[in-house]
Design a protein around this motif. Sequence first.
Motif, PDB file in Angstrom:
ATOM      1  N   ILE A  14      -9.771   7.281  -7.323  1.00 31.67           N
ATOM      2  CA  ILE A  14     -11.178   7.243  -6.914  1.00 31.67           C
ATOM      3  C   ILE A  14     -11.299   6.821  -5.452  1.00 31.67           C
ATOM      4  N   ASP A  15     -10.539   5.808  -5.057  1.00 32.08           N
ATOM      5  CA  ASP A  15     -10.616   5.275  -3.703  1.00 32.08           C
ATOM      6  C   ASP A  15      -9.988   6.203  -2.657  1.00 32.08           C
ATOM      7  N   HIS A  16      -9.081   7.051  -3.088  1.00 28.69           N
ATOM      8  CA  HIS A  16      -8.341   7.895  -2.139  1.00 28.69           C
ATOM      9  C   HIS A  16      -8.538   9.384  -2.441  1.00 28.69           C
ATOM     10  N   ARG A  17      -9.729   9.754  -2.850  1.00 34.04           N
ATOM     11  CA  ARG A  17     -10.004  11.150  -3.211  1.00 34.04           C
ATOM     12  C   ARG A  17      -9.672  12.123  -2.072  1.00 34.04           C
TER      13      ARG A  17
ATOM     14  N   GLN B 290      -8.442   3.912 -10.457  1.00 33.94           N
ATOM     15  CA  GLN B 290      -9.217   3.434  -9.317  1.00 33.94           C
ATOM     16  C   GLN B 290      -8.587   3.878  -7.993  1.00 33.94           C
ATOM     17  N   PHE B 291      -7.257   3.966  -7.981  1.00 33.91           N
ATOM     18  CA  PHE B 291      -6.561   4.448  -6.782  1.00 33.91           C
ATOM     19  C   PHE B 291      -6.994   5.877  -6.459  1.00 33.91           C
TER      20      PHE B 291
ATOM     21  N   ILE C  49     -16.881   6.645 -10.346  1.00 38.72           N
ATOM     22  CA  ILE C  49     -16.717   5.849  -9.125  1.00 38.72           C
ATOM     23  C   ILE C  49     -16.109   4.476  -9.389  1.00 38.72           C
ATOM     24  N   LYS C  50     -15.909   4.142 -10.653  1.00 35.11           N
ATOM     25  CA  LYS C  50     -15.349   2.832 -10.985  1.00 35.11           C
ATOM     26  C   LYS C  50     -14.509   2.924 -12.251  1.00 35.11           C
TER      27      LYS C  50
ATOM     28  N   ARG D 160       0.830  -1.204   0.000  1.00 35.67           N
ATOM     29  CA  ARG D 160       0.000   0.000   0.000  1.00 35.67           C
ATOM     30  C   ARG D 160       0.866   1.258   0.000  1.00 35.67           C
TER      31      ARG D 160
END
Length: 306
Positions: A78-81, A75-76, A67-68, A8
């Motif tokens: 999107i997930d860590h906005r 995607q990273f 969102i996807k 990570r």
Amino acid sequence: MEKRIVNRIIEYIFFSNFFMGLLSIGLNLETNIKLGLQLNDLDYYLFISSLSVIFYLFAYEIPIKKIKSSNQRTQFYIDHRKSIHTFNIILYIICCLSAISIFIKTYQNLFTLHWIHYLILIATFLLAISYYNWKFGFSLRKYTWFKPTLIAWTWAITTVYLPLLILQLTEGISNNWDARFYFLFSQTFMYFIVNAIMFDMKDYEDDTNRGLKTFVVKYGNQLMLNRVILPLIFLGFLSFILFGFWYDLPLHRILFMLVPIILMAIFAFKLNRPKSILYYLIAIDGMIFLKAIFGILSVILFEYEL
């Protein structure tokens, strides 16, 4: 568990473009050390590294509605906005404060510069912002030659030209625009052109879907490897050899400086093998980091100042 944490951390370093800041510092240090100059002040390195990361973060800004994504890097984001947004704010603060500090130190000498320096800085700024996909539809990254050229030019300016210019303004050092500077500038420029095209090979499918007219999309991977990347690597290889003989360097020093170029050529042959985007980010950006490390060590180990 520990392996997952490490993975990570690696993802965050490379996907967030934090590594680009480290590259910027490394290449700037290489310039000063190779040219036998004193290092710039801390505020300069804070400014140029934060600016480098901001440049790429802005270029890869993801729409809020998205969102996807099938792209691991997208995607990273999107997930860590939230964390990326916080990271961005911190970078902007560092960039602004360090820019103000540099301006205070240099403003008295700014108007003593030759007009050519203003032209270079303005042209570089315009080229850099043309990398983005602006709402009015203009972006040079959509066109074949412009994307790798503007990336290479921007990096060469910010890592070879700018540290000398700032030293000239702050310390009065103005006698280092010599053949060694032009060699290092052209070497860095060519290295980043190859690097940018290698990234395009990695992004072939994605760029095709987005309608970007990169070299690889237009001509295909194999032709780009044989007709563009390998000839450019060979030219870089040849320039190092000629430079070494011109300055009467021992053979072992020349061979040492050739290591990053040889590794880049080896890696280029492996680009057709499918790997994760994180692998390519580490490997391709790692080639640039190796260039900086070997450039610095070529001076430290052999007591030679380019």
